[in-house]
Design a protein around this motif. Structure first.
Motif, mmCIF file in Angstrom:
data_model
loop_
_atom_site.group_PDB
_atom_site.id
_atom_site.type_symbol
_atom_site.label_atom_id
_atom_site.label_comp_id
_atom_site.label_asym_id
_atom_site.label_seq_id
_atom_site.Cartn_x
_atom_site.Cartn_y
_atom_site.Cartn_z
ATOM 1 N N GLU A 113 0.816 -1.218 0.000
ATOM 2 C CA GLU A 113 0.000 0.000 0.000
ATOM 3 C C GLU A 113 0.848 1.265 0.000
ATOM 4 O O GLU A 113 0.365 2.340 -0.356
ATOM 5 N N ALA A 114 2.099 1.132 0.433
ATOM 6 C CA ALA A 114 2.986 2.294 0.522
ATOM 7 C C ALA A 114 4.359 1.929 -0.016
ATOM 8 O O ALA A 114 4.733 0.747 -0.058
ATOM 9 N N LEU A 115 5.091 2.941 -0.415
ATOM 10 C CA LEU A 115 6.456 2.774 -0.890
ATOM 11 C C LEU A 115 7.381 3.630 -0.039
ATOM 12 O O LEU A 115 7.141 4.827 0.142
ATOM 13 N N VAL A 116 8.427 3.008 0.500
ATOM 14 C CA VAL A 116 9.489 3.726 1.184
ATOM 15 C C VAL A 116 10.771 3.424 0.424
ATOM 16 O O VAL A 116 11.183 2.259 0.340
ATOM 17 N N GLY A 117 11.378 4.454 -0.169
ATOM 18 C CA GLY A 117 12.537 4.191 -0.999
ATOM 19 C C GLY A 117 13.465 5.370 -1.128
ATOM 20 O O GLY A 117 13.170 6.484 -0.676
ATOM 21 N N ILE A 118 14.601 5.112 -1.751
ATOM 22 C CA ILE A 118 15.551 6.178 -2.045
ATOM 23 C C ILE A 118 14.921 7.124 -3.064
ATOM 24 O O ILE A 118 13.919 6.777 -3.712
ATOM 25 N N PRO A 119 15.468 8.321 -3.246
ATOM 26 C CA PRO A 119 14.843 9.278 -4.164
ATOM 27 C C PRO A 119 14.574 8.722 -5.560
ATOM 28 O O PRO A 119 13.490 8.918 -6.118
ATOM 29 N N ALA A 120 15.526 8.005 -6.137
ATOM 30 C CA ALA A 120 15.327 7.474 -7.489
ATOM 31 C C ALA A 120 14.137 6.530 -7.537
ATOM 32 O O ALA A 120 13.392 6.501 -8.531
ATOM 33 N N ALA A 121 13.954 5.749 -6.469
ATOM 34 C CA ALA A 121 12.850 4.786 -6.450
ATOM 35 C C ALA A 121 11.499 5.492 -6.376
ATOM 36 O O ALA A 121 10.557 5.115 -7.082
ATOM 37 N N THR A 122 11.384 6.485 -5.517
ATOM 38 C CA THR A 122 10.093 7.169 -5.384
ATOM 39 C C THR A 122 9.789 8.021 -6.613
ATOM 40 O O THR A 122 8.639 8.100 -7.053
ATOM 41 N N TRP A 123 10.804 8.633 -7.197
ATOM 42 C CA TRP A 123 10.576 9.472 -8.382
ATOM 43 C C TRP A 123 10.216 8.631 -9.604
ATOM 44 O O TRP A 123 9.342 8.995 -10.393
ATOM 45 N N ILE A 138 7.194 7.612 0.618
ATOM 46 C CA ILE A 138 8.092 8.329 1.520
ATOM 47 C C ILE A 138 9.514 8.149 1.022
ATOM 48 O O ILE A 138 9.949 7.022 0.749
ATOM 49 N N THR A 139 10.221 9.258 0.889
ATOM 50 C CA THR A 139 11.587 9.212 0.376
ATOM 51 C C THR A 139 12.585 9.141 1.526
ATOM 52 O O THR A 139 12.555 9.966 2.444
ATOM 53 N N VAL A 140 13.456 8.139 1.455
ATOM 54 C CA VAL A 140 14.534 7.964 2.427
ATOM 55 C C VAL A 140 15.827 8.460 1.792
ATOM 56 O O VAL A 140 16.112 8.146 0.633
ATOM 57 N N GLY A 141 16.590 9.232 2.529
ATOM 58 C CA GLY A 141 17.835 9.765 1.993
ATOM 59 C C GLY A 141 17.703 11.174 1.460
ATOM 60 O O GLY A 141 18.691 11.771 1.024
ATOM 61 N N SER A 142 16.489 11.723 1.474
ATOM 62 C CA SER A 142 16.284 13.103 1.038
ATOM 63 C C SER A 142 16.822 14.074 2.090
ATOM 64 O O SER A 142 17.200 13.682 3.198
ATOM 65 N N ARG A 143 16.826 15.352 1.752
ATOM 66 C CA ARG A 143 17.305 16.357 2.704
ATOM 67 C C ARG A 143 16.452 16.377 3.962
ATOM 68 O O ARG A 143 16.972 16.468 5.075
ATOM 69 N N SER A 144 15.130 16.272 3.814
ATOM 70 C CA SER A 144 14.261 16.292 4.989
ATOM 71 C C SER A 144 14.485 15.067 5.866
ATOM 72 O O SER A 144 14.436 15.137 7.096
ATOM 73 N N TRP A 145 14.747 13.911 5.212
ATOM 74 C CA TRP A 145 15.018 12.691 5.979
ATOM 75 C C TRP A 145 16.324 12.837 6.758
ATOM 76 O O TRP A 145 16.400 12.486 7.938
ATOM 77 N N ARG A 146 17.342 13.388 6.098
ATOM 78 C CA ARG A 146 18.623 13.581 6.778
ATOM 79 C C ARG A 146 18.483 14.547 7.960
ATOM 80 O O ARG A 146 19.085 14.345 9.024
ATOM 81 N N THR A 147 17.707 15.591 7.770
ATOM 82 C CA THR A 147 17.485 16.544 8.865
ATOM 83 C C THR A 147 16.776 15.871 10.029
ATOM 84 O O THR A 147 17.106 16.103 11.202
ATOM 85 N N LEU A 148 15.812 15.021 9.717
ATOM 86 C CA LEU A 148 15.068 14.284 10.735
ATOM 87 C C LEU A 148 16.005 13.427 11.580
ATOM 88 O O LEU A 148 15.979 13.479 12.824
ATOM 89 N N LEU A 149 16.851 12.649 10.912
ATOM 90 C CA LEU A 149 17.752 11.760 11.641
ATOM 91 C C LEU A 149 18.852 12.541 12.360
ATOM 92 O O LEU A 149 19.282 12.153 13.446
#
Length: 554
Positions: A113-123, A138-149
């Motif tokens: 039902e959902a996709l969690v992936g690197i930017p290339a995967a979600t785009w 949900i994009t993992v590895g994006s700027r917002s994700w890095r800020t979160l972590l």
């Protein structure tokens, strides 16, 4: 944390409570060519998982949500998987190396039902998955994700039991994940993992290999890194492309082992072969390593012999299992070299050792038909080759949306309705000491008019020969009337480049075949520059692909 919670995510909370400042992950980076590591503690990892889980929940992911994971192995994958487990969501893991056509079929089968992936995967997902719609991405590895972590890493330490209650309560039988097989000998299938099965795997591996908290692991088969937080081990992220393990730079792996003080490592025979050659060439050893596990394909005794002097304080183990049932059996390198290698060299197969405590294994008569129930009438005595069938707390019960595959691979037990036996699709036997031996994949056996030939038994004879890197037994023609042939992948630089060289090499191989009863039916020899292998381990030979290619020679 609720009493009786089987959610594997709780192990991270326990590790953070016991040793909050101990390193959980070491991330490599280089400064002026020198390898260095950034360490993340268990307390920090727990904090990252907490904020990642909150982020995912805000995007609509919660208990029971199926989530397609397209995240590269490493820190982000560890955080994401534990965040999903913490929420009670269900990760769906499919190897993209199988090709996008097969990948799309697996997505349609598992219905995430959902996709969690690197930017290339979600785009690129609309293009790659041809319009498959997700409720959220949900994009993992994006700027917002890095800020979160980054905020979690720099925040207060995660100690005590304050966040334990946030781990979703899971019964042992609750669905935890859907992990797809590699599809080496047939279509990839989604294996339904329950929380209790993951818990059993952690327990079995920890007890068998005497893993202690504080150890340091360099996992060269990425999925096994997910066990480390539950085992209290620090994960060293390797500098390699996980989709191409056989192409890894052994110099970087050896450097990481030495500098990080690695005590444990899990990898395929193809990768350990690269490491052994490099260490021999450069005169290096791995003194910090206590144990290595070689798995993913049968391990040649010669590789164990080469690795042994490189581990002055370490032991080699070759665990046996499959995505559907792991672990099943294990044998030490010492036992292989001292006891079983001569039998392997004679064509008796590869000994995979003693069955794990809590696990059971039986050898049943060879058939390609579905079997509904386990019975004593199906079972063969020691020494007779049949299909390896296993049962135990880590054995999965079914495939996702594949009742045909489930019926073909699973048997009920009339003596205990709670038990499920899994047909491994592997051929083998028990010896007189109760040790399990592997003879090859059932789908790859060569079926001649005079009887069956088994890949692992035959190939061991040829693999001992000079200039042979590895070999593959194949059958040409229709099953039951197949012509057996051996395909040789020569050692680097030894491929026959002229007709006369090919003829001489072929004559040598046929002479070897004629001297052994298990290989004497082989009268055809082919050569291949590089074997097609599975994408996950780069070690399992695609014999059926080779058979299709060389069948044109008939």
């Amino acid at each position: 944390m609720a009493i009786g919670n089987a959610n594997v995510a709780r192990y991270l909370a326990l590790a953070a409570e016991t040793a909050p400042d101990a390193p959980a992950v070491k991330l490599p980076h280089r400064r002026e060519g020198e390898l260095r590591f950034d360490a993340v503690s268990f307390g920090q990892l727990k904090a990252c998982v907490r904020v990642a889980a909150a982020h995912l929940r805000a995007r609509g992911i919660d208990r029971g949500t199926r989530v397609l994971l397209m995240v590269k192995p490493g820190f982000d994958l560890i955080v994401t998987v534990f965040a999903l487990f913490k929420l009670g969501a269900v990760p769906v893991v499919i190897d993209p190396g199988m090709g996008w056509g097969h990948f799309r079929a697996c997505v349609r089968q598992s219905k995430p039902e959902a996709l969690v992936g690197i930017p290339a995967a979600t785009w690129l997902s609309p293009l790659l998955l041809r319009g498959y719609r997700f409720r959220s991405k949900i994009t993992v590895g994006s700027r917002s994700w890095r800020t979160l972590l980054a905020g979690a890493l720099s925040g207060a330490k995660e100690t005590g039991r304050s966040a334990d209650a946030q781990v979703a309560v899971a019964a042992p039988s609750d669905l935890a994940a859907i992990l797809f097989t590699s599809g080496s000998t047939g279509p990839a299938k989604g294996v339904r993992y329950e929380h209790g099965m993951f818990e059993a795997q952690v327990r079995l591996l920890k007890n068998q290999y005497r893993v202690e908290p504080g150890e340091v692991d360099l996992t060269l088969l990425p999925v096994f890194a997910l066990f480390n937080p539950a085992l209290g081990m620090c994960t060293v992220v390797p500098e390699m492309d996980p989709s191409r393990p056989a192409a890894a730079d052994p110099a970087k792996i050896v450097e990481a082992i030495q500098k990080a003080g690695v005590t444990n490592s899990f990898g395929s025979p193809a990768l350990w072969s690269l490491i052994a050659r490099y260490c021999e060439r450069e005169g290096k050893t791995l003194p910090s390593v206590r144990r290595i596990q070689m798995a993913g394909a049968p391990v040649p005794p010669g590789l164990i012999r080469r690795m042994k002097p490189l581990l002055p304080a370490g032991e080699i183990n070759t665990p046996y299992g499959a995505t559907e049932a792991l672990p099943v059996a294990t044998i030490s390198g010492r036992e292989v070299l001292e006891e079983t290698q001569p039998l392997t060299d004679e064509g008796r197969g590869t000994c995979v050792g003693a069955v794990f405590p809590e696990m059971q294994a039986r050898i049943i008569r060879l058939t390609d038909e579905p079997l509904a129930q386990m019975s004593d009438a199906l079972c063969l005595p020691p020494g007779e080759i049949g299909e390896i069938t296993v049962c135990g707390p880590s054995v999965t019960r079914s495939y996702e949306a594949r009742p045909d595959a489930t019926a073909a691979a699973k048997l009920s037990d009339p003596a205990d309705p709670a038990k499920i036996w899994h047909r491994m699709g592997d051929l083998g036997y028990f010896d007189e000491r109760g040790r399990l031996w592997f003879c090859g994949r059932k789908a790859e056996r060569v079926r001649t008019a005079q009887g069956d030939l088994y890949t692992d038994c035959c190939e061991a004879i040829f693999n001992r020969q000079p200039d042979v890197y590895r070999s593959a037994l194949i059958g040409l023609g229709q099953p039951g009337k197949q012509v057996p042939a051996i395909v040789i992948e020569p050692e680097p630089g030894k491929f026959p480049s002229t007709p006369s060289a090919r003829q001489a090499f072929e004559k040598k191989i046929l002479a070897v075949a004629a001297t052994h009863p298990v290989t004497s039916p082989v009268k055809r020899v082919f050569f291949e520059q590089r074997f097609p292998v599975d994408v996950r381990h780069n070690a399992k030979i695609h014999r059926l692909t080779l058979a299709k290619k060389f069948s044109k020679a008939l």
